[in-house]
Design an enzyme around this catalytic site. Sequence first.
Site, short mmCIF file in Angstrom:
data_model
loop_
_atom_site.label_atom_id
_atom_site.label_comp_id
_atom_site.label_asym_id
_atom_site.label_seq_id
_atom_site.Cartn_x
_atom_site.Cartn_y
_atom_site.Cartn_z
N ASP A 189 27.01 101.80 47.03
CA ASP A 189 27.10 101.68 45.57
C ASP A 189 28.32 102.44 45.05
O ASP A 189 28.76 103.42 45.65
CB ASP A 189 25.82 102.23 44.94
CG ASP A 189 25.64 101.75 43.50
OD1 ASP A 189 26.35 100.82 43.08
OD2 ASP A 189 24.78 102.33 42.80
N ASN A 204 21.78 91.14 41.94
CA ASN A 204 23.23 91.02 41.72
C ASN A 204 23.65 89.60 41.28
O ASN A 204 24.75 89.41 40.77
CB ASN A 204 24.03 91.44 42.96
CG ASN A 204 23.99 92.93 43.24
OD1 ASN A 204 24.06 93.36 44.38
ND2 ASN A 204 23.88 93.76 42.19
#
Length: 249
Positions: free
Chosen positions: A27, A75
């Site tokens: 991330d 996502n």
Amino acid sequence: MNFNTSSSPNQDLEPARLPSHVAIIMDGNGRWAKKRLLNRIKGHEKGVEAVRATVRACRELGIANLTLYAFSTENWHRPKSEITALMTLLKTFLESEEKELMENNIRLNAIGQIERLPGDVQQALHKIMTLTKKNSSMLLNLALSYGARDEILKMVKEIAKKAKIGTIDPDSITSELVCEHLYTKEIPDPDLLIRTSGEMRLSNFLLWQIAYSEIYITDTLWPDFGKDELIEILKNYQRRERRFGKIES
Ligand code: IPE
Ligand code: IPE
Ligand code: MG
């Protein structure tokens, strides 16, 4: 290219006590780019370099299984332009890694809703999975369009269908049977879960499998992650006592 291949002092690591499976929530690509006033896509491009460095480091150190969370079911809700750029980067990565994966005897596998990926990405994936399927020094497992709740739902549906037609007795459902119906059926549970960029959450990653994983969260943004930090995290892991609910031995 600027791969992080600097030699690091890893002599303090005990090879016999390395985690057999490391899973990483990669991330912070967007924040890495934002800090530099760059487009988010530049962060993802730099993130691919960190992927290469991490795969190399794990292979060199002798980690048998590495799972990288590359794209979640959530996502898909990002802007179309970002999704397209990520899929293009993924395809380019898969095509460019053939040589290195073969030379280093690394098998590539994918977990997640592979059928949702664009056709050309699926093709590139199948090509490299077929090419590397006999490689045995390390498994590189990419989580793509992966969501743990989706994986658990899929498992529940498969088992329920078998129970309905009578091939499974509901009273004899075990943890092992559940594991056999997850994407990760051939892989041991992660011993170590790493998340970069400081967020204290799991974001729908491997919820069943991380029941007893050791967790390490670093503030480093994914594009800045590399071998030296991985070694420090592995040293930290080796100092921990994994008790699994029992008392000190
Ligand atoms: C991780 O970086 C890559 C993916 C989730 C695909 P992000 O894109 O989530 O970066 P941040 O969290 O916005 O910094
Ligand atoms: C988790 O990162 C998913 C991946 C690394 C692929 P996100 O950036 O999507 O997670 P949230 O939105 O911060 O929970
Ligand atoms: Mg993020």
